[in-house]
Design an enzyme around this catalytic site. Sequence first.
Site, short mmCIF file in Angstrom:
data_model
loop_
_atom_site.label_atom_id
_atom_site.label_comp_id
_atom_site.label_asym_id
_atom_site.label_seq_id
_atom_site.Cartn_x
_atom_site.Cartn_y
_atom_site.Cartn_z
N HIS A 146 -6.47 -7.25 -0.63
CA HIS A 146 -6.59 -5.80 -0.77
C HIS A 146 -5.92 -5.35 -2.07
CE1 HIS A 146 -6.67 -6.61 3.64
NE2 HIS A 146 -7.69 -5.76 3.57
N HIS A 180 0.83 -1.23 0.00
CA HIS A 180 0.00 0.00 0.00
C HIS A 180 0.86 1.27 0.00
CE1 HIS A 180 -3.61 -2.28 0.38
NE2 HIS A 180 -3.24 -2.83 1.51
N ASP A 219 -2.97 -10.52 -2.94
CA ASP A 219 -3.50 -10.11 -1.64
C ASP A 219 -4.97 -9.72 -1.83
OD1 ASP A 219 -2.18 -8.87 1.17
OD2 ASP A 219 -4.02 -7.85 0.53
N ASP A 272 -4.78 -12.97 2.59
CA ASP A 272 -6.03 -12.61 3.26
C ASP A 272 -7.26 -12.88 2.40
OD1 ASP A 272 -4.79 -10.66 1.76
OD2 ASP A 272 -4.74 -9.17 3.36
ZN LIG Z 1 -4.12 -7.46 2.39
#
Ligand SMILES: [Zn+2]
Length: 467
Positions: free
Chosen positions: A166, A125, A164, A253
């Site tokens: 996200h 991120h 991931d 995740d």
């Molecule tokens: Zn993540």
Amino acid sequence: MKRSEPRFWQSREKAGKPTQTGIVFFPAFDWAISPTHPEREERLLYTRDQLFEEGIMDLPQIREYQPRLAELKDIARVHFCVPSIEAQITEAHLVAAGGALVIADALMNGEVRNGFALVRPPGHHSMRVTHGNRGFCNINNEPIMIEYLRKKYGIKRIAIVDTDVHHGDGTQDIYWHDPDVLFISFHQDGRTLYPGSGFTDEIGGPLALGTTLNVPLPPGTTDTGINFVLEELVLPVLEKFQPELVVNSAGQDNHYTDPLANMRFSARGYAVLNERLAPDIAVLEGGYSVETALPYVNLGILMAMAGIDYSNLYEPDYQADKFRESSDRMRVLERIVRELTTVFDNREALVAAAREKHDQFARRYRRIFYDTDYIHEEQQENLRMCPDCPGYWTIDSQALHQVGERYQVYCISVPVQGCPRCHKDAVELYEKMIAAPDRRFDFVYLQDRVDDVYRQFDVTRKQERVL
Ligand SMILES: [Zn+2]
Ligand SMILES: [Zn+2]
Ligand SMILES: [Zn+2]
């Protein structure tokens, strides 16, 4: 399960045809956002225990390496850190990034055939300009490793597949203007999960259109749906792009037990994905189901990368009949795969059209939110629409930091493929900016990827730091 045929990026010549899988472990005992935060060292300690218990670490296919410290210059190659690199990192960040560099060197020296850096803190991120921590990330491990590989070994074309749950918005941002780094992220739909981006219309900057691809997965997507995306979109696009290296941002995740997301991916699904994708290097990202999922998922990925039979790998509570893909979700995924295949296949035409549309510079204005540190950043970006290279660009960025300090910085970035004219103009712009500094700015930066020189000028103190 039969192993897939080696593909072009695996069959390239490597000294001595190595057979081992390299692994680096770095749980970062002394780094956590807070003691009860999901991003804590137990994430990797359980995995380590599990790998030892299964006897994986004793297998001849596995070779363990110790991490090392990344250098400040490795970070400056990727990021503009405000107010300084030191303010954005701890020693743990240098070791996590350094762990990925150790795997990169082992691969390029022909010691291993692939490798997995099981490190934290995570990074995906973290964007090119970094004012603080976003989504548990301060600096971005995969781009730091990739730019090191480009510099040290002259690698040109690289693909990153971010698995991931996200959206890998930081990695996307770093490679937004780079047509030689293909970034593919699949993640839970941003309308239902942090960071709220990663939609199908985010396809790269005007001179790199089509080399960023985002697959927003409907919540609840299972192994079936994710493997459909892999087989029908990711692998065909990789075949066409012909990267020299494939890097996997291995977030875990998407697992059905993850407390921060709503997906239904299994450890076995991750193993199949890794066997099919066959990344040269995997770097750990998120995954917060510390005791239930992570040890199994990491085990699955490692077994797949090392070519060890994982057919008996199941989580104790996994029930296959509860994880059937819905026809609604499949229809959504089929539409996305069609749309993105078209984008990728037409990327040259898209760039040509963008050249027609913009004149000398392409501008964009953005607001970026740092959830962990509660920082609001505003950015004004100008990309030169160069006919000969991906163009240099400037970023005027300002943000109020947590400590109450407001920073405004001016960043100039020359890409690794920068042509002589862009290189010269960017250096002259920097020289002009520091000779007669605009007092609005606290710092002026030059990221010169052509000469591998990184300069930061402190306007108040009139001091320059060169890395
Ligand atoms: Zn993540
Ligand atoms: Zn140029
Ligand atoms: Zn230069």
